[in-house]
Write an enzyme that holds these catalytic residues in place. Structure first.
Site, mmCIF file in Angstrom:
data_model
loop_
_atom_site.group_PDB
_atom_site.id
_atom_site.type_symbol
_atom_site.label_atom_id
_atom_site.label_comp_id
_atom_site.label_asym_id
_atom_site.label_seq_id
_atom_site.Cartn_x
_atom_site.Cartn_y
_atom_site.Cartn_z
ATOM 1 N N TYR A 142 0.828 -1.213 0.000
ATOM 2 C CA TYR A 142 0.000 0.000 0.000
ATOM 3 C C TYR A 142 0.863 1.265 0.000
ATOM 4 O O TYR A 142 0.416 2.315 -0.444
ATOM 5 C CB TYR A 142 -0.911 0.021 1.233
ATOM 6 C CG TYR A 142 -2.232 -0.674 1.031
ATOM 7 C CD1 TYR A 142 -2.279 -2.017 0.676
ATOM 8 C CD2 TYR A 142 -3.433 0.004 1.207
ATOM 9 C CE1 TYR A 142 -3.493 -2.662 0.495
ATOM 10 C CE2 TYR A 142 -4.645 -0.632 1.029
ATOM 11 C CZ TYR A 142 -4.673 -1.964 0.680
ATOM 12 O OH TYR A 142 -5.874 -2.591 0.505
ATOM 13 N N LYS A 193 2.928 -15.364 1.803
ATOM 14 C CA LYS A 193 3.261 -16.190 0.636
ATOM 15 C C LYS A 193 4.768 -16.443 0.650
ATOM 16 O O LYS A 193 5.507 -15.965 -0.224
ATOM 17 C CB LYS A 193 2.825 -15.481 -0.653
ATOM 18 C CG LYS A 193 1.335 -15.565 -0.936
ATOM 19 C CD LYS A 193 0.880 -16.956 -1.402
ATOM 20 C CE LYS A 193 1.300 -17.226 -2.831
ATOM 21 N NZ LYS A 193 0.913 -18.606 -3.255
ATOM 22 N N ASP A 226 -3.069 -17.942 0.240
ATOM 23 C CA ASP A 226 -4.120 -18.488 -0.640
ATOM 24 C C ASP A 226 -4.826 -19.649 0.040
ATOM 25 O O ASP A 226 -6.053 -19.758 0.005
ATOM 26 C CB ASP A 226 -3.543 -18.895 -2.018
ATOM 27 C CG ASP A 226 -2.337 -19.824 -1.926
ATOM 28 O OD1 ASP A 226 -1.741 -19.949 -0.837
ATOM 29 O OD2 ASP A 226 -2.001 -20.431 -2.966
ATOM 30 N N ASP A 250 -6.427 -7.166 3.623
ATOM 31 C CA ASP A 250 -7.558 -6.547 2.928
ATOM 32 C C ASP A 250 -8.447 -7.633 2.329
ATOM 33 O O ASP A 250 -9.668 -7.625 2.496
ATOM 34 C CB ASP A 250 -7.019 -5.606 1.839
ATOM 35 C CG ASP A 250 -8.127 -4.846 1.142
ATOM 36 O OD1 ASP A 250 -9.053 -4.393 1.843
ATOM 37 O OD2 ASP A 250 -8.068 -4.719 -0.096
ATOM 38 N N ASP A 254 -12.231 -9.382 3.901
ATOM 39 C CA ASP A 254 -13.501 -9.394 3.159
ATOM 40 C C ASP A 254 -14.097 -10.803 3.128
ATOM 41 O O ASP A 254 -15.311 -10.972 3.248
ATOM 42 C CB ASP A 254 -13.310 -8.882 1.719
ATOM 43 C CG ASP A 254 -13.609 -7.388 1.604
ATOM 44 O OD1 ASP A 254 -13.458 -6.680 2.625
ATOM 45 O OD2 ASP A 254 -13.991 -6.938 0.507
HETATM 46 C C1 IPM Z 1 -10.442 -1.468 3.606
HETATM 47 C C2 IPM Z 1 -10.685 -0.811 2.277
HETATM 48 C C3 IPM Z 1 -9.533 0.156 1.997
HETATM 49 C C4 IPM Z 1 -8.276 -0.665 1.882
HETATM 50 C C5 IPM Z 1 -9.720 1.059 0.774
HETATM 51 C C6 IPM Z 1 -11.009 1.817 0.824
HETATM 52 C C7 IPM Z 1 -8.553 1.990 0.626
HETATM 53 O O1 IPM Z 1 -10.860 -1.762 1.284
HETATM 54 O O2 IPM Z 1 -10.288 -0.749 4.610
HETATM 55 O O3 IPM Z 1 -10.430 -2.700 3.657
HETATM 56 O O4 IPM Z 1 -7.955 -1.189 0.797
HETATM 57 O O5 IPM Z 1 -7.571 -0.787 2.891
HETATM 58 MG MG MG Z 2 -10.962 -3.768 2.011
#
Ligand code: IPM
Ligand code: MG
Length: 370
Positions: A142, A193, A226, A250, A254
């Site tokens: 990042y 990884k 993975d 990230d 999710d």
């Molecule tokens: C998160 C989001 C952010 C990230 C974006 C909005 C920059 O997806 O906080 O998970 O990638 O960290």
């Molecule tokens: Mg995210």
């Protein structure tokens, strides 16, 4: 006790709606309990770009630095798709993370009994699930340099991102994961990884070393990222704390989020280093985004924002009891069958953002006898 300084940054889209429910809860707490908060509210994200020319102004950054904790709603929307990268809504989030050194991102994924049917996985796989992702948040790909898009010749161009980690960056976030695991089920799964990436192998070695020297009482497991994604949907209950880098965190968070059925339920905390006085910069935000498609329609689920506030009480203000009270109130509201559209399963009652916020306050009143 001195006032607790909170910077409120509602942001874009549904950020405003969900934040206003938290502000109502704060109001209620101030009236009924002997606490008071100093609240400042500022613009962030696309809304700030439109009004102030940047997604976060220097002045707002100063408010952030001066506050004890930040409550962040959500930012972004297609309206700002063509804004230059360093002024885009997401840039505000990255600047807050970087400038405040919020290196430890805690993302719990908990399946509440009332919502177990909302998960897309089979009930027995997710019933009682309680995992915590600890994501490194201020380094890795990042922020690594060099980065950018440049020309090679007239027909070819190239793009570079750099995945870079230092010893201390990995060490400090690993400590957070180990310390938290001790308060939970005492297991850390470190995901990287190492089979492909130098940073992966480096990560693995540093975690191994720290574990050997200082945390050998915690169960440590290494897993390729993975495989970790796959295991999360195959058998999520094998995990307690997942420790991982910025990019994998990230993605994995999710996946973990969806195990619970709705992004609308998940809070997060981003913590900075502990100072000698025992304080730390901290920002609390729901994992969900600004959801422009439903913004302004009172359809948004305010519970992730409310649970983020509960995390603030716990991690920034040491108010464990009040934090648990808020969490309990949320659970009770769900047990009563009240639902925003995102978590509706069957015959439960659909209510608006505002009604959900009010229902939580009603529950708080019942629970605390006020
Ligand atoms: C998160 C989001 C952010 C990230 C974006 C909005 C920059 O997806 O906080 O998970 O990638 O960290
Ligand atoms: Mg995210």
């Amino acid at each position: 006790m001195s006032n607790k300084k909170i910077l409120v940054l509602p942001g874009d889209g549904i950020g405003n709606e969900v934040m206003s429910e938290v502000l109502n809860i704060i109001n209620w707490m101030e009236k009924t309990k002997s606490v008071s908060f100093d609240i400042s509210e500022r613009l962030v994200g696309g809304t700030a770009y439109d009004k102030e020319g940047n997604s976060i102004s220097d002045e707002t950054m100063q408010f952030a630095i001066d506050s004890d904790a930040i409550l962040f709603g959500a930012v972004g929307g297609s309206k700002w798709d063509n804004v230059e990268r360093n002024k885009r809504p997401e840039a505000a989030l990255l600047r807050l993370r970087k400038d405040l050194d919020l290196f430890a991102n805690l993302r719990p994924a908990v399946v509440l009994d009332a919502l177990v049917e909302a998960s897309s996985l089979k009930l027995d796989l997710v019933k009682g699930l309680d995992i915590l992702i600890v994501r490194e948040l201020t380094s890795g790909v990042y922020f690594g340099q060099p980065r950018g898009i440049s020309k090679i010749n007239d027909t070819e161009s190239k793009a570079i991102d750099t995945q870079l980690y230092t010893t201390s960056e990995i060490d400090r976030v690993s400590r957070v994961a180990f310390d938290l695991a001790k308060l939970r089920r005492n297991k850390v799964t470190s995901a990287e990884k190492s089979n492909v990436m130098e940073t992966g192998l480096f990560w693995r070695n540093i975690v191994t070393e720290l574990h050997k020297n200082e945390y050998s009482s915690v169960n440590l497991e290494h897993m390729l990222a993975d495989n970790c994604a796959m295991q999360l949907v195959r058998n999520p209950k094998q995990f307690d704390v997942i420790l991982t880098d910025n990019l994998f965190g990230d993605l994995l968070s999710d996946v973990a989020a969806m195990l619970t059925g709705s992004l609308g339920m998940l809070p997060s905390a981003s913590l900075g280093p502990l100072s000698e006085q025992g304080t730390r910069a901290a920002m609390y935000e729901p994992v969900h985004g600004s959801a422009p498609d439903i913004a302004g329609q009172s359809k948004a689920n305010p519970l992730a924002m409310i649970m983020s506030f509960a995390m603030m009480l716990k991690y920034s203000f040491n108010m464990q009891e009040d934090s648990q009270l808020v969490e309990k109130a949320v659970q009770n509201v769900l047990l009563k069958g009240l639902r925003t559209p995102d978590i509706k399963q069957g015959a439960e009652k659909i209510i608006s953002t505002k009604e959900m916020g009010n229902a939580v306050i009603e529950e708080l009143k019942i629970l605390s006898g006020n």
